[in-house]
Design a protein around this motif. Structure first.
Motif, mmCIF file in Angstrom:
data_model
loop_
_atom_site.group_PDB
_atom_site.id
_atom_site.type_symbol
_atom_site.label_atom_id
_atom_site.label_comp_id
_atom_site.label_asym_id
_atom_site.label_seq_id
_atom_site.Cartn_x
_atom_site.Cartn_y
_atom_site.Cartn_z
ATOM 1 N N GLY A 36 0.462 -1.304 -0.030
ATOM 2 C CA GLY A 36 -0.110 0.210 0.107
ATOM 3 C C GLY A 36 0.790 1.309 0.180
ATOM 4 O O GLY A 36 0.572 1.834 -1.071
ATOM 5 N N GLU A 37 1.647 1.038 0.740
ATOM 6 C CA GLU A 37 3.080 2.326 0.995
ATOM 7 C C GLU A 37 3.523 2.869 -0.483
ATOM 8 O O GLU A 37 3.252 3.719 -0.722
ATOM 9 N N ASN A 38 3.749 1.666 -0.712
ATOM 10 C CA ASN A 38 4.389 1.559 -2.660
ATOM 11 C C ASN A 38 3.314 2.303 -3.082
ATOM 12 O O ASN A 38 4.565 3.048 -4.308
ATOM 13 N N LEU A 39 2.376 1.486 -3.640
ATOM 14 C CA LEU A 39 1.555 2.146 -4.593
ATOM 15 C C LEU A 39 1.101 3.593 -4.196
ATOM 16 O O LEU A 39 0.788 4.831 -4.839
ATOM 17 N N LYS A 40 1.065 4.128 -2.768
ATOM 18 C CA LYS A 40 1.073 5.553 -3.098
ATOM 19 C C LYS A 40 2.296 6.410 -3.287
ATOM 20 O O LYS A 40 2.021 7.942 -3.944
ATOM 21 N N THR A 41 2.843 5.802 -2.877
ATOM 22 C CA THR A 41 4.336 6.285 -3.528
ATOM 23 C C THR A 41 4.397 6.612 -5.333
ATOM 24 O O THR A 41 4.773 8.216 -5.984
ATOM 25 N N PHE A 42 3.270 5.658 -5.504
ATOM 26 C CA PHE A 42 4.340 5.638 -6.773
ATOM 27 C C PHE A 42 2.837 6.471 -7.300
ATOM 28 O O PHE A 42 3.530 6.930 -8.908
ATOM 29 N N LEU A 43 1.503 6.687 -7.271
ATOM 30 C CA LEU A 43 1.023 7.300 -7.356
ATOM 31 C C LEU A 43 1.392 8.887 -7.422
ATOM 32 O O LEU A 43 1.136 9.629 -8.200
ATOM 33 N N LYS A 44 1.411 8.785 -6.164
ATOM 34 C CA LYS A 44 1.908 10.666 -6.214
ATOM 35 C C LYS A 44 3.211 11.045 -7.235
ATOM 36 O O LYS A 44 3.404 11.919 -7.285
ATOM 37 N N ARG A 45 3.971 9.969 -7.173
ATOM 38 C CA ARG A 45 5.393 10.541 -8.089
ATOM 39 C C ARG A 45 5.323 10.382 -9.533
ATOM 40 O O ARG A 45 5.399 11.418 -9.939
ATOM 41 N N SER A 46 3.712 9.981 -9.677
ATOM 42 C CA SER A 46 3.664 9.861 -11.456
ATOM 43 C C SER A 46 2.843 11.334 -11.422
ATOM 44 O O SER A 46 2.661 11.544 -12.270
#
Length: 107
Positions: A36-46
């Motif tokens: 979940g944290e990794n997905l959040k980081t990916f979305l924010k970066r994108s």
């Protein structure tokens, strides 16, 4: 005294469950850590790379009560009050999820 504040994001917020990672097999994941944290980081970066981060807020959440083995739950809530909950594989479905969220904030 309670004071109402304006949202710092213009279109909506994404709540990413951090509890879901417990039900996702590490064999189906490439990244270490909380899915979940990794997905959040990916979305924010994108969204930052596309210049749209000011339109959407992406945060982690505790359980969203949508518990399906091997899937990550997240909810999109627009500033208009509409909400939608999705279940995705936190790595394999990232690009498709980004397309869906981009469509949500374009309107």
């Amino acid at each position: 005294m309670i004071k109402k504040e304006e949202n710092p994001w213009s279109k909506g917020i994404v709540l990413v469950c951090t509890k879901c990672h417990k039900s996702i097999s590490s064999k189906s994941l490439h990244e270490e850590g909380n899915a979940g944290e990794n997905l959040k980081t990916f979305l924010k970066r994108s969204f930052k790379e596309s210049g749209d981060l000011s339109k959407i807020r992406i945060v982690t959440s505790s359980c969203l009560d949508v518990c399906i083995d091997e899937l990550q739950a997240l909810t999109y809530a627009s500033v208009d009050g509409d909400t939608e909950t999705f279940t995705v594989h936190p790595e394999a479905d990232r690009e498709e999820l980004m397309q869906i969220l981009r469509m949500k904030i374009k309107g």
